[in-house]
Enzyme design. Structure first.
Site, PDB file in Angstrom:
ATOM      1  N   ASP A  31       0.827  -1.210   0.000  1.00  0.00           N
ATOM      2  CA  ASP A  31       0.000   0.000   0.000  1.00  0.00           C
ATOM      3  C   ASP A  31       0.860   1.258   0.000  1.00  0.00           C
ATOM      4  O   ASP A  31       1.936   1.281   0.597  1.00  0.00           O
ATOM      5  CB  ASP A  31      -0.895  -0.033   1.255  1.00  0.00           C
ATOM      6  CG  ASP A  31      -2.025   0.970   1.159  1.00  0.00           C
ATOM      7  OD1 ASP A  31      -2.314   1.467   0.045  1.00  0.00           O
ATOM      8  OD2 ASP A  31      -2.626   1.275   2.211  1.00  0.00           O
ATOM      9  N   HIS A  48       3.624   3.625  -8.767  1.00  0.00           N
ATOM     10  CA  HIS A  48       3.498   2.192  -9.079  1.00  0.00           C
ATOM     11  C   HIS A  48       4.803   1.644  -9.674  1.00  0.00           C
ATOM     12  O   HIS A  48       5.204   0.528  -9.366  1.00  0.00           O
ATOM     13  CB  HIS A  48       2.334   1.956 -10.050  1.00  0.00           C
ATOM     14  CG  HIS A  48       0.992   2.323  -9.469  1.00  0.00           C
ATOM     15  ND1 HIS A  48       0.608   1.940  -8.206  1.00  0.00           N
ATOM     16  CD2 HIS A  48      -0.046   3.050  -9.962  1.00  0.00           C
ATOM     17  CE1 HIS A  48      -0.608   2.404  -7.945  1.00  0.00           C
ATOM     18  NE2 HIS A  48      -1.024   3.086  -8.993  1.00  0.00           N
ATOM     19  N   LEU A 142      11.098 -20.686  -4.640  1.00  0.00           N
ATOM     20  CA  LEU A 142      10.151 -19.706  -4.075  1.00  0.00           C
ATOM     21  C   LEU A 142       8.971 -19.588  -5.040  1.00  0.00           C
ATOM     22  O   LEU A 142       9.165 -19.448  -6.253  1.00  0.00           O
ATOM     23  CB  LEU A 142      10.850 -18.343  -3.924  1.00  0.00           C
ATOM     24  CG  LEU A 142       9.954 -17.138  -3.630  1.00  0.00           C
ATOM     25  CD1 LEU A 142       9.327 -17.241  -2.237  1.00  0.00           C
ATOM     26  CD2 LEU A 142      10.751 -15.829  -3.740  1.00  0.00           C
TER      27      LEU A 142
HETATM   28  C1  FPP Z   1      -1.406   0.302  -3.592  1.00  0.00           C
HETATM   29  O1  FPP Z   1      -1.017   1.637  -3.636  1.00  0.00           O
HETATM   30  C2  FPP Z   1      -0.852  -0.441  -4.702  1.00  0.00           C
HETATM   31  C3  FPP Z   1      -1.560  -0.925  -5.759  1.00  0.00           C
HETATM   32  C4  FPP Z   1      -2.991  -0.727  -5.946  1.00  0.00           C
HETATM   33  C5  FPP Z   1      -0.924  -1.676  -6.816  1.00  0.00           C
HETATM   34  C6  FPP Z   1       0.274  -2.479  -6.448  1.00  0.00           C
HETATM   35  C7  FPP Z   1       1.159  -2.486  -7.608  1.00  0.00           C
HETATM   36  C8  FPP Z   1       2.504  -2.483  -7.568  1.00  0.00           C
HETATM   37  C9  FPP Z   1       3.278  -2.574  -6.348  1.00  0.00           C
HETATM   38  C10 FPP Z   1       3.320  -2.342  -8.783  1.00  0.00           C
HETATM   39  C11 FPP Z   1       3.158  -3.374  -9.806  1.00  0.00           C
HETATM   40  C12 FPP Z   1       3.195  -4.740  -9.318  1.00  0.00           C
HETATM   41  C13 FPP Z   1       3.872  -5.718  -9.930  1.00  0.00           C
HETATM   42  C14 FPP Z   1       3.730  -7.109  -9.433  1.00  0.00           C
HETATM   43  C15 FPP Z   1       4.744  -5.455 -11.067  1.00  0.00           C
HETATM   44  P1  FPP Z   1      -2.138   2.729  -3.815  1.00  0.00           P
HETATM   45  O2  FPP Z   1      -2.127   3.150  -5.247  1.00  0.00           O
HETATM   46  O3  FPP Z   1      -3.434   2.250  -3.309  1.00  0.00           O
HETATM   47  O4  FPP Z   1      -1.559   3.871  -2.923  1.00  0.00           O
HETATM   48  P2  FPP Z   1      -2.382   4.970  -2.126  1.00  0.00           P
HETATM   49  O5  FPP Z   1      -3.202   4.246  -1.100  1.00  0.00           O
HETATM   50  O6  FPP Z   1      -1.295   5.795  -1.521  1.00  0.00           O
HETATM   51  O7  FPP Z   1      -3.196   5.713  -3.129  1.00  0.00           O
END
Ligand code: FPP
Length: 251
Positions: A31, A48, A142
């Site tokens: 997150d 991201h 893994l």
């Molecule tokens: C949460 O941050 C994250 C996500 C919704 C997406 C997770 C994606 C990645 C870590 C990158 C891509 C993944 C891979 C496997 C290549 P948020 O956008 O909800 O953050 P916020 O709560 O601060 O808005």
């Protein structure tokens, strides 16, 4: 289940002599990508992208600890409500990540799997995913499971529908259904439940992630955004896990 392991040999982290209880399965709610980007005046997509680098660091840290399973909440059922441009950026990032990292995963003996309603993903993304799943399917060190278009309530509903069909078809006697039967109808029935859940950004929520599987997981919340996650954070989480006394409801 935990495994007793000696500490990893990495000069950047402090070594203590006692053996560590290392989790067999770690799950992560990644997150804070958006807030990380906002703080820097960058577009959310940049957060991201930085988050994808943390994924690489988390995989490396798990390998170092000989953790057997890592499950990452990469795109939730609820994330479909985000603006189309952000969804597109996330799917493109996932495709690029798979394209760039599959070779490395093969080399590192990492198996990639997915859970979620994968049929909802765009065709290009599914194609790239299928390739990565196929190329890594025989790897054993893994298992990295990406939760994509994943929601735990949806998983439970899907399991219930499949059970109902099997009961209606005479393949399953309802009186025999127990926890083990139910688990068999979940998306990855062969994987052990996570021992440790890590969540970044300081939020104290499960957010529809692995509700069944996390019943007895130890929870570790980090007060930093996912793009800032590093090897020391995994070390802190494993250290903390090692100190917890898991009783599974017994005394
Ligand atoms: C949460 O941050 C994250 C996500 C919704 C997406 C997770 C994606 C990645 C870590 C990158 C891509 C993944 C891979 C496997 C290549 P948020 O956008 O909800 O953050 P916020 O709560 O601060 O808005």
């Amino acid at each position: 289940m935990s495994q007793t392991k000696s500490m990893p040999t990495d000069s950047s982290i402090q070594v203590t002599p006692s053996p560590l209880q290392v989790p067999e399965h770690v799950a992560i709610i990644m997150d804070g990508n958006g807030r990380w980007a906002n703080q820097r005046g960058l577009p959310r997509a940049a957060g991201h992208r930085a988050g994808a680098e943390s994924v690489r660091r988390a995989v490396e840290a798990c390998k170092r600890y000989h953790i057997k399973y890592l499950t990452l909440y990469a795109f939730s059922s609820e994330n479909w409500k985000r603006p189309e441009s952000e969804i597109k950026a996330l799917m493109n990032l996932l495709q690029r990540f798979l394209k760039e990292k599959t070779k490395e995963m093969v080399k590192q003996n990492v198996r990639l799997r997915t859970i979620g309603r994968i049929d909802m993903l765009p065709a290009d993304t599914r194609k790239q995913l299928d390739k990565a799943l196929k190329q890594t399917e025989n790897n054993t060190e893994l298992t990295v499971t990406l939760a994509l278009s994943y929601g735990s309530r949806e998983e439970i509903v899907d399991a219930t529908k499949a059970i109902a069909k099997d009961v209606a078809g005479g393949k399953l006697d309802p009186d025999t259904i127990d926890n083990a039967t139910f688990k068999n109808y979940l998306y990855a029935p062969d994987q052990p439940d996570p021992d440790l859940l890590i969540r970044t950004s300081g939020e104290l929520r499960l957010s529809n992630f692995l509700l069944w599987q996390l019943s007895y997981a130890e929870i570790f919340v980090l007060d930093k955004f996912w793009p800032d996650f590093n090897e020391e954070d995994m070390h802190a989480a494993v250290q903390e896990y090692s100190k917890r006394h898991r009783r599974f409801g017994a005394i």
